[in-house]
Design a protein around this motif. Structure first.
Motif, PDB file in Angstrom:
ATOM      1  N   SER A  85       0.829  -1.208   0.000  1.00  0.00           N
ATOM      2  CA  SER A  85       0.000   0.000   0.000  1.00  0.00           C
ATOM      3  C   SER A  85       0.864   1.258   0.000  1.00  0.00           C
ATOM      4  O   SER A  85       0.392   2.332   0.291  1.00  0.00           O
ATOM      5  N   THR A  86       2.135   1.105  -0.301  1.00  0.00           N
ATOM      6  CA  THR A  86       3.134   2.176  -0.377  1.00  0.00           C
ATOM      7  C   THR A  86       3.341   2.911   0.941  1.00  0.00           C
ATOM      8  O   THR A  86       3.622   4.085   0.975  1.00  0.00           O
ATOM      9  N   THR A  87       3.193   2.207   2.044  1.00  0.00           N
ATOM     10  CA  THR A  87       3.494   2.773   3.349  1.00  0.00           C
ATOM     11  C   THR A  87       5.001   2.754   3.556  1.00  0.00           C
ATOM     12  O   THR A  87       5.636   1.731   3.344  1.00  0.00           O
ATOM     13  N   ASP A  88       5.569   3.857   3.979  1.00  0.00           N
ATOM     14  CA  ASP A  88       7.007   3.938   4.224  1.00  0.00           C
ATOM     15  C   ASP A  88       7.289   3.351   5.607  1.00  0.00           C
ATOM     16  O   ASP A  88       7.048   3.982   6.633  1.00  0.00           O
ATOM     17  N   VAL A  89       7.796   2.138   5.644  1.00  0.00           N
ATOM     18  CA  VAL A  89       8.004   1.407   6.885  1.00  0.00           C
ATOM     19  C   VAL A  89       9.019   2.118   7.777  1.00  0.00           C
ATOM     20  O   VAL A  89       8.837   2.197   8.997  1.00  0.00           O
ATOM     21  N   GLU A  90      10.080   2.639   7.196  1.00  0.00           N
ATOM     22  CA  GLU A  90      11.103   3.329   7.983  1.00  0.00           C
ATOM     23  C   GLU A  90      10.532   4.582   8.653  1.00  0.00           C
ATOM     24  O   GLU A  90      10.876   4.898   9.783  1.00  0.00           O
ATOM     25  N   GLU A  91       9.658   5.296   7.969  1.00  0.00           N
ATOM     26  CA  GLU A  91       9.019   6.482   8.550  1.00  0.00           C
ATOM     27  C   GLU A  91       8.138   6.085   9.731  1.00  0.00           C
ATOM     28  O   GLU A  91       8.126   6.747  10.764  1.00  0.00           O
ATOM     29  N   ILE A  92       7.411   4.985   9.606  1.00  0.00           N
ATOM     30  CA  ILE A  92       6.561   4.499  10.699  1.00  0.00           C
ATOM     31  C   ILE A  92       7.414   4.124  11.903  1.00  0.00           C
ATOM     32  O   ILE A  92       7.092   4.465  13.040  1.00  0.00           O
ATOM     33  N   LYS A  93       8.540   3.452  11.665  1.00  0.00           N
ATOM     34  CA  LYS A  93       9.433   3.089  12.768  1.00  0.00           C
ATOM     35  C   LYS A  93       9.973   4.334  13.463  1.00  0.00           C
ATOM     36  O   LYS A  93      10.064   4.381  14.688  1.00  0.00           O
ATOM     37  N   ARG A  94      10.336   5.344  12.686  1.00  0.00           N
ATOM     38  CA  ARG A  94      10.865   6.585  13.254  1.00  0.00           C
ATOM     39  C   ARG A  94       9.800   7.282  14.097  1.00  0.00           C
ATOM     40  O   ARG A  94      10.068   7.726  15.213  1.00  0.00           O
ATOM     41  N   LEU A  95       8.589   7.357  13.590  1.00  0.00           N
ATOM     42  CA  LEU A  95       7.504   8.009  14.333  1.00  0.00           C
ATOM     43  C   LEU A  95       7.153   7.229  15.600  1.00  0.00           C
ATOM     44  O   LEU A  95       6.878   7.829  16.641  1.00  0.00           O
ATOM     45  N   ASN A  96       7.162   5.910  15.527  1.00  0.00           N
ATOM     46  CA  ASN A  96       6.879   5.095  16.712  1.00  0.00           C
ATOM     47  C   ASN A  96       7.933   5.294  17.786  1.00  0.00           C
ATOM     48  O   ASN A  96       7.621   5.301  18.976  1.00  0.00           O
ATOM     49  N   ALA A  97       9.181   5.447  17.381  1.00  0.00           N
ATOM     50  CA  ALA A  97      10.257   5.654  18.347  1.00  0.00           C
ATOM     51  C   ALA A  97      10.096   6.977  19.087  1.00  0.00           C
ATOM     52  O   ALA A  97      10.495   7.105  20.239  1.00  0.00           O
ATOM     53  N   GLN A  98       9.480   7.952  18.445  1.00  0.00           N
ATOM     54  CA  GLN A  98       9.294   9.272  19.054  1.00  0.00           C
ATOM     55  C   GLN A  98       7.986   9.390  19.834  1.00  0.00           C
ATOM     56  O   GLN A  98       7.754  10.397  20.478  1.00  0.00           O
TER      57      GLN A  98
END
Length: 61
Positions: free
Chosen positions: A25-38
């Protein structure tokens, strides 16, 4: 001709963004990981802190 240019643009897009890991679905997995970490504490971390505080309060009584 339009259909052909669409495929060329699509290939350029994929070539430009191939370094990003994404789902179908073209979700940027790395961006999600970064946001979850914050984002702060997880549910389990909050639950553990509440349990620790409860046990400390019970020992004081």
């Amino acid at each position: 001709m339009k259909r052909y240019s669409f495929y060329i643009e699509k290939e350029r897009f994929y070539e430009k963004n191939k370094h990003q890991i994404s789902t179908s679905s073209t979700t940027d997995v790395e961006e999600i990981k970064r946001l979850n970490a914050q984002s702060g504490l997880t549910y389990n971390e909050v639950f553990a802190l509440l349990g620790e505080n409860y046990l400390k309060n019970q020992q004081k009584k």
